[in-house]
Design an enzyme around this catalytic site. Sequence first.
Site, mmCIF file in Angstrom:
data_model
loop_
_atom_site.group_PDB
_atom_site.id
_atom_site.type_symbol
_atom_site.label_atom_id
_atom_site.label_comp_id
_atom_site.label_asym_id
_atom_site.label_seq_id
_atom_site.Cartn_x
_atom_site.Cartn_y
_atom_site.Cartn_z
ATOM 1 N N ASN A 10 0.785 -0.931 0.005
ATOM 2 C CA ASN A 10 -0.108 -0.083 0.062
ATOM 3 C C ASN A 10 1.010 1.283 0.062
ATOM 4 O O ASN A 10 1.406 1.340 1.129
ATOM 5 C CB ASN A 10 -0.885 -0.004 1.284
ATOM 6 N N LYS A 12 0.025 4.256 -0.213
ATOM 7 C CA LYS A 12 -0.250 5.384 0.326
ATOM 8 C C LYS A 12 -0.366 6.521 -0.618
ATOM 9 O O LYS A 12 -0.212 6.534 -1.779
ATOM 10 C CB LYS A 12 0.039 5.533 1.565
ATOM 11 N N HIS A 94 -9.610 1.361 4.217
ATOM 12 C CA HIS A 94 -8.316 1.478 5.046
ATOM 13 C C HIS A 94 -8.426 2.279 6.218
ATOM 14 O O HIS A 94 -9.151 3.392 6.143
ATOM 15 C CB HIS A 94 -7.166 2.029 4.212
ATOM 16 N N GLU A 96 -7.006 4.734 7.579
ATOM 17 C CA GLU A 96 -6.650 6.285 7.219
ATOM 18 C C GLU A 96 -7.969 6.931 6.429
ATOM 19 O O GLU A 96 -8.264 7.916 6.840
ATOM 20 C CB GLU A 96 -5.393 6.479 6.327
ATOM 21 N N GLU A 164 -5.907 -4.718 10.372
ATOM 22 C CA GLU A 164 -4.835 -3.915 10.359
ATOM 23 C C GLU A 164 -5.219 -3.077 11.718
ATOM 24 O O GLU A 164 -5.703 -1.841 11.630
ATOM 25 C CB GLU A 164 -4.756 -2.751 9.290
ATOM 26 N N GLY A 170 2.178 2.016 10.704
ATOM 27 C CA GLY A 170 3.138 3.128 10.606
ATOM 28 C C GLY A 170 3.872 3.401 12.024
ATOM 29 O O GLY A 170 4.649 4.341 12.094
ATOM 30 N N SER A 210 2.953 -1.996 10.271
ATOM 31 C CA SER A 210 4.270 -2.442 10.534
ATOM 32 C C SER A 210 4.965 -3.633 10.157
ATOM 33 O O SER A 210 5.893 -4.097 11.047
ATOM 34 C CB SER A 210 4.781 -2.039 11.927
HETATM 35 P P1 PGA Z 1 2.700 0.111 7.634
HETATM 36 O O1 PGA Z 1 1.283 0.361 7.032
HETATM 37 O O2 PGA Z 1 3.249 -1.133 6.981
HETATM 38 O O3 PGA Z 1 3.441 1.260 7.262
HETATM 39 O O4 PGA Z 1 2.262 0.138 8.827
HETATM 40 C C1 PGA Z 1 0.382 -0.640 6.730
HETATM 41 C C2 PGA Z 1 -1.088 -0.214 5.996
HETATM 42 O O5 PGA Z 1 -1.373 0.801 6.477
HETATM 43 O O6 PGA Z 1 -1.379 -0.895 5.286
#
Ligand code: PGA
Length: 248
Positions: A10, A12, A94, A96, A164, A170, A210
């Site tokens: 992803n 982003k 997601h 976000e 998630e 993140g 992560s």
């Molecule tokens: P990350 O993000 O691996 O940077 O923690 C995962 C995601 O948001 O899908």
Amino acid sequence: MGRRFIVGGNWKMNGDKKSIEEILGFLRQGPLDESVEIIVGVPAIYLDYVNQKLPGNVVAAAQNCYKVPKGAFTGEISPAMILDIGVKWVIIGHSERRNVFGETDELIAEKCAHALESGLSIIACIGEKLEEREAGRTTDVVFAQTKAIADKITDWSRVVLAYEPVWAIGTGKTATPQQAQEVHQQLRSWLSTNVSPQVAEQTRIMYGGSVTGANCKELAQEADIDGFLVGGASLKPEFVNIVNARVC
Ligand code: PGA
């Protein structure tokens, strides 16, 4: 038949033409385990460009879409448009989208239903926040998020779930393999009771939050972890190691 391991990157809101060339470079170079289904979630503006340049064993996904085919929805893209440029996947819900852009369970469920009806495959994301986990509400939250989606869809053959935990995204604080496996197993048993045993057995549940080249192997050994959704590390060559988590 076993569930095929699936790894999604992803990106982003990251990347430009220069850095995308570097990502395409390490994807082309691999080597990528052929038994793994590999998807990269690309910013909408680069979706067509990247889709034409990806190696044959990697497919592109949109990171979002709206719930209707077309119309007066400035700034949105539809499943019909995604399919029109030859892309077959979309990530929906997601954290976000939920927490930065205020998308509700209801809207996410409508988007899932419309994307599936249009012919896309979906990665539907769910996950609890830190305060919800600390209050012992993890399963309440992820079951409610899953139920909202389950209530609006009938065909699960093109659905992948991504668990998630928001506190792991993140932050560098990945869930332990045991924490992730526990929720994945609870989700599978929820699907068995509330959808069907067959859907529970066949639906893949990715873990995200992560995931790195260093922690992916241990996570990949858990029985109910069927792949990963990878943010930060999907922009780096270590994504190749994550794809290959179940081999070598
Ligand atoms: P990350 O993000 O691996 O940077 O923690 C995962 C995601 O948001 O899908």
